[in-house]
Design a protein around this motif. Sequence first.
Motif, mmCIF file in Angstrom:
data_model
loop_
_atom_site.group_PDB
_atom_site.id
_atom_site.type_symbol
_atom_site.label_atom_id
_atom_site.label_comp_id
_atom_site.label_asym_id
_atom_site.label_seq_id
_atom_site.Cartn_x
_atom_site.Cartn_y
_atom_site.Cartn_z
ATOM 1 N N LEU A 146 39.342 -5.315 10.129
ATOM 2 C CA LEU A 146 39.985 -4.005 9.954
ATOM 3 C C LEU A 146 40.569 -3.873 8.545
ATOM 4 O O LEU A 146 40.397 -2.842 7.885
ATOM 5 C CB LEU A 146 41.082 -3.819 10.998
ATOM 6 C CG LEU A 146 41.823 -2.479 10.974
ATOM 7 C CD1 LEU A 146 40.910 -1.355 11.433
ATOM 8 C CD2 LEU A 146 43.058 -2.529 11.858
ATOM 9 N N ALA A 147 41.244 -4.927 8.081
ATOM 10 C CA ALA A 147 41.843 -4.891 6.740
ATOM 11 C C ALA A 147 40.762 -4.820 5.666
ATOM 12 O O ALA A 147 40.919 -4.120 4.658
ATOM 13 C CB ALA A 147 42.724 -6.125 6.534
ATOM 14 N N ALA A 148 39.655 -5.525 5.879
ATOM 15 C CA ALA A 148 38.547 -5.503 4.913
ATOM 16 C C ALA A 148 37.900 -4.126 4.857
ATOM 17 O O ALA A 148 37.568 -3.624 3.777
ATOM 18 C CB ALA A 148 37.506 -6.560 5.285
ATOM 19 N N GLU A 149 37.737 -3.498 6.027
ATOM 20 C CA GLU A 149 37.166 -2.147 6.052
ATOM 21 C C GLU A 149 38.085 -1.151 5.364
ATOM 22 O O GLU A 149 37.623 -0.191 4.744
ATOM 23 C CB GLU A 149 36.888 -1.721 7.498
ATOM 24 C CG GLU A 149 35.672 -2.427 8.093
ATOM 25 C CD GLU A 149 35.487 -2.148 9.574
ATOM 26 O OE1 GLU A 149 36.431 -1.593 10.210
ATOM 27 O OE2 GLU A 149 34.420 -2.493 10.105
ATOM 28 N N GLY A 150 39.406 -1.374 5.454
ATOM 29 C CA GLY A 150 40.367 -0.520 4.761
ATOM 30 C C GLY A 150 40.212 -0.593 3.249
ATOM 31 O O GLY A 150 40.527 0.360 2.541
ATOM 32 N N LEU A 151 39.712 -1.747 2.766
ATOM 33 C CA LEU A 151 39.463 -1.913 1.328
ATOM 34 C C LEU A 151 37.988 -1.661 0.985
ATOM 35 O O LEU A 151 37.575 -1.902 -0.146
ATOM 36 C CB LEU A 151 39.849 -3.333 0.886
ATOM 37 C CG LEU A 151 41.317 -3.723 1.029
ATOM 38 C CD1 LEU A 151 41.510 -5.198 0.667
ATOM 39 C CD2 LEU A 151 42.203 -2.846 0.153
ATOM 40 N N ASP A 152 37.220 -1.211 1.981
ATOM 41 C CA ASP A 152 35.780 -0.972 1.831
ATOM 42 C C ASP A 152 35.039 -2.251 1.421
ATOM 43 O O ASP A 152 34.062 -2.210 0.680
ATOM 44 C CB ASP A 152 35.511 0.148 0.818
ATOM 45 C CG ASP A 152 34.126 0.791 1.026
ATOM 46 O OD1 ASP A 152 33.653 0.796 2.185
ATOM 47 O OD2 ASP A 152 33.518 1.237 0.046
ATOM 48 N N ASN A 153 35.525 -3.371 1.922
ATOM 49 C CA ASN A 153 34.894 -4.668 1.654
ATOM 50 C C ASN A 153 34.011 -5.012 2.862
ATOM 51 O O ASN A 153 34.415 -5.725 3.775
ATOM 52 C CB ASN A 153 35.957 -5.745 1.423
ATOM 53 C CG ASN A 153 35.373 -7.038 0.908
ATOM 54 O OD1 ASN A 153 34.225 -7.376 1.190
ATOM 55 N ND2 ASN A 153 36.174 -7.782 0.165
ATOM 56 N N LYS A 154 32.780 -4.498 2.845
ATOM 57 C CA LYS A 154 31.889 -4.645 3.996
ATOM 58 C C LYS A 154 31.425 -6.080 4.191
ATOM 59 O O LYS A 154 31.201 -6.515 5.329
ATOM 60 C CB LYS A 154 30.687 -3.716 3.846
ATOM 61 C CG LYS A 154 31.075 -2.249 3.954
ATOM 62 C CD LYS A 154 29.898 -1.333 3.748
ATOM 63 C CE LYS A 154 30.369 0.128 3.822
ATOM 64 N NZ LYS A 154 29.308 1.075 3.500
ATOM 65 N N SER A 155 31.286 -6.839 3.118
ATOM 66 C CA SER A 155 30.802 -8.214 3.257
ATOM 67 C C SER A 155 31.832 -9.092 3.964
ATOM 68 O O SER A 155 31.481 -9.933 4.796
ATOM 69 C CB SER A 155 30.434 -8.803 1.898
ATOM 70 O OG SER A 155 31.582 -8.981 1.099
ATOM 71 N N LEU A 156 33.125 -8.889 3.667
ATOM 72 C CA LEU A 156 34.165 -9.662 4.346
ATOM 73 C C LEU A 156 34.266 -9.246 5.819
ATOM 74 O O LEU A 156 34.430 -10.093 6.695
ATOM 75 C CB LEU A 156 35.516 -9.487 3.649
ATOM 76 C CG LEU A 156 36.704 -10.237 4.270
ATOM 77 C CD1 LEU A 156 36.430 -11.736 4.370
ATOM 78 C CD2 LEU A 156 37.984 -9.979 3.478
ATOM 79 N N ALA A 157 34.153 -7.949 6.089
ATOM 80 C CA ALA A 157 34.188 -7.469 7.475
ATOM 81 C C ALA A 157 33.036 -8.067 8.282
ATOM 82 O O ALA A 157 33.222 -8.516 9.422
ATOM 83 C CB ALA A 157 34.123 -5.941 7.510
ATOM 84 N N GLU A 158 31.853 -8.113 7.693
ATOM 85 C CA GLU A 158 30.687 -8.686 8.365
ATOM 86 C C GLU A 158 30.870 -10.195 8.558
ATOM 87 O O GLU A 158 30.495 -10.734 9.596
ATOM 88 C CB GLU A 158 29.413 -8.403 7.554
ATOM 89 C CG GLU A 158 28.144 -9.003 8.142
ATOM 90 C CD GLU A 158 27.878 -8.607 9.579
ATOM 91 O OE1 GLU A 158 27.313 -9.447 10.322
ATOM 92 O OE2 GLU A 158 28.232 -7.480 9.996
ATOM 93 N N LYS A 159 31.446 -10.865 7.566
ATOM 94 C CA LYS A 159 31.695 -12.314 7.693
ATOM 95 C C LYS A 159 32.662 -12.590 8.839
ATOM 96 O O LYS A 159 32.477 -13.557 9.585
ATOM 97 C CB LYS A 159 32.236 -12.891 6.384
ATOM 98 C CG LYS A 159 32.419 -14.413 6.465
ATOM 99 C CD LYS A 159 32.539 -15.043 5.126
ATOM 100 C CE LYS A 159 32.653 -16.562 5.236
ATOM 101 N NZ LYS A 159 31.440 -17.226 5.705
ATOM 102 N N ALA A 160 33.681 -11.761 8.991
ATOM 103 C CA ALA A 160 34.635 -11.933 10.089
ATOM 104 C C ALA A 160 33.920 -11.831 11.436
ATOM 105 O O ALA A 160 34.178 -12.621 12.348
ATOM 106 C CB ALA A 160 35.753 -10.899 9.992
#
Length: 199
Positions: free
Chosen positions: A116-130
């Motif tokens: 959720l926090a990664a998506e808030g920063l538009d960091n899709k690669s971190l969100a996918e890694k999670a």
Amino acid sequence: MGFSTMIVGFFFIFFDFNFGNINILPDLIGYIFIYFAAVKVISKMGNKYFAIFKKTSLLLIYLNALDMVIKHSSVLNGVINNPVELQGRVFLVLFTITYLSIMVYMFFYLAKGIELAAEGLDNKSLAEKARRVFRLVFIYSLSIAAVNLTSIIFFKHSSPTISIEGLSALLLIIAVMAALIYVFVQVCSLLNRAENTFS
């Protein structure tokens, strides 16, 4: 920020080094590290998933403390958790299922909080890694549960016992250790990236 402290906590949880009957890296210490790391993360990031993650880690502190009391009690150890007796097997099965379910539940909320926090920063690669690391931990935990429950129910051992000898035993140990290290490295990689991204 707190995610790097969680790496220390997960090291205690993933690895067991026993000196006689004493575990040098008790899970209880690992969950204490994780709880205080969660407190630190919540103070920086107002995320509902991290709040549930913190509460679940506290529950696991109590559960591991109970487990330690039972194992080091001259009255309870070998009675309530005796795998030879039916009531002992029932207790061990219920305890194993409860412990691993709560652990997976805790990690789910950690991964969702990072996602959720990664998506808030538009960091899709971190969100996918999670998402990927949670799936990996889930599969790993199911495997551990299957091995432990099979050992308790069918072979009347409280922990997995291997009777293979020679090269087969060595290869099996290497495969198990490689899987354990791989999962741990992936968890560390996720937490390290979260630390760097959100700091």
